[in-house]
Design a protein around this motif. Structure first.
Motif, PDB file in Angstrom:
ATOM      1  N   LYS A  71      -3.081 -35.419  -9.318  1.00  0.00           N
ATOM      2  CA  LYS A  71      -2.623 -35.249  -7.942  1.00  0.00           C
ATOM      3  C   LYS A  71      -1.882 -36.700  -7.358  1.00  0.00           C
ATOM      4  O   LYS A  71      -0.828 -36.367  -6.806  1.00  0.00           O
TER       5      LYS A  71
ATOM      6  N   MET B 228       1.406 -36.787  -9.163  1.00  0.00           N
ATOM      7  CA  MET B 228       2.107 -35.700  -8.470  1.00  0.00           C
ATOM      8  C   MET B 228       2.645 -36.338  -7.152  1.00  0.00           C
ATOM      9  O   MET B 228       4.245 -36.257  -6.741  1.00  0.00           O
ATOM     10  N   GLU B 229       2.036 -37.016  -6.398  1.00  0.00           N
ATOM     11  CA  GLU B 229       2.547 -37.555  -5.216  1.00  0.00           C
ATOM     12  C   GLU B 229       3.320 -38.599  -5.380  1.00  0.00           C
ATOM     13  O   GLU B 229       4.480 -38.849  -4.479  1.00  0.00           O
TER      14      GLU B 229
ATOM     15  N   ASP C 217       6.760 -37.302  -6.085  1.00  0.00           N
ATOM     16  CA  ASP C 217       7.319 -36.794  -4.978  1.00  0.00           C
ATOM     17  C   ASP C 217       8.079 -37.933  -4.080  1.00  0.00           C
ATOM     18  O   ASP C 217       9.143 -37.919  -3.477  1.00  0.00           O
ATOM     19  N   GLU C 218       7.525 -39.219  -4.164  1.00  0.00           N
ATOM     20  CA  GLU C 218       8.013 -40.250  -3.381  1.00  0.00           C
ATOM     21  C   GLU C 218       9.486 -40.819  -4.233  1.00  0.00           C
ATOM     22  O   GLU C 218      10.412 -41.260  -3.548  1.00  0.00           O
TER      23      GLU C 218
ATOM     24  N   GLU D 140      13.177 -35.625  -5.380  1.00  0.00           N
ATOM     25  CA  GLU D 140      13.345 -34.603  -4.490  1.00  0.00           C
ATOM     26  C   GLU D 140      13.339 -33.214  -5.121  1.00  0.00           C
ATOM     27  O   GLU D 140      14.443 -33.114  -5.942  1.00  0.00           O
ATOM     28  N   PHE D 141      12.285 -32.432  -5.081  1.00  0.00           N
ATOM     29  CA  PHE D 141      12.078 -31.387  -5.723  1.00  0.00           C
ATOM     30  C   PHE D 141      12.613 -30.072  -4.643  1.00  0.00           C
ATOM     31  O   PHE D 141      12.411 -30.100  -3.646  1.00  0.00           O
TER      32      PHE D 141
END
Length: 74
Positions: free
Chosen positions: A62, A65-66, A69-70, A73-74
């Motif tokens: 987790k 994945m965070e 994300d930073e 851009e998905f």
């Protein structure tokens, strides 16, 4: 560098343990394996008899994945 073998025609089984924040991926049904720490919280699971990679484990998925994300851009 050693050659990595993955079983052919194996169904991929994915399991996430939210309490431990661990992602388990198996090629075929999960079974006994030896773990090889390849660094950065990733462990390859290898069948000791055939030397095939039968799965892998990713710790703190987790959080990883965070972090992705930073940066993306998905």
């Amino acid at each position: 560098m050693a050659t990595i073998k993955i079983p052919e025609k194996a169904n991929t089984v994915i399991h996430y343990d939210p309490e431990a924040d661990v992602l388990y991926v198996s090629f075929g049904e999960p079974r006994f394996a030896e773990g090889m720490d390849i660094g950065d919280g990733t462990i390859l699971r290898i069948d000791p008899e055939t030397e095939e990679v039968i799965g892998f484990t990713i710790l703190d998925i987790k959080k990883r994945m965070e972090e992705l994300d930073e940066h993306f851009e998905f």
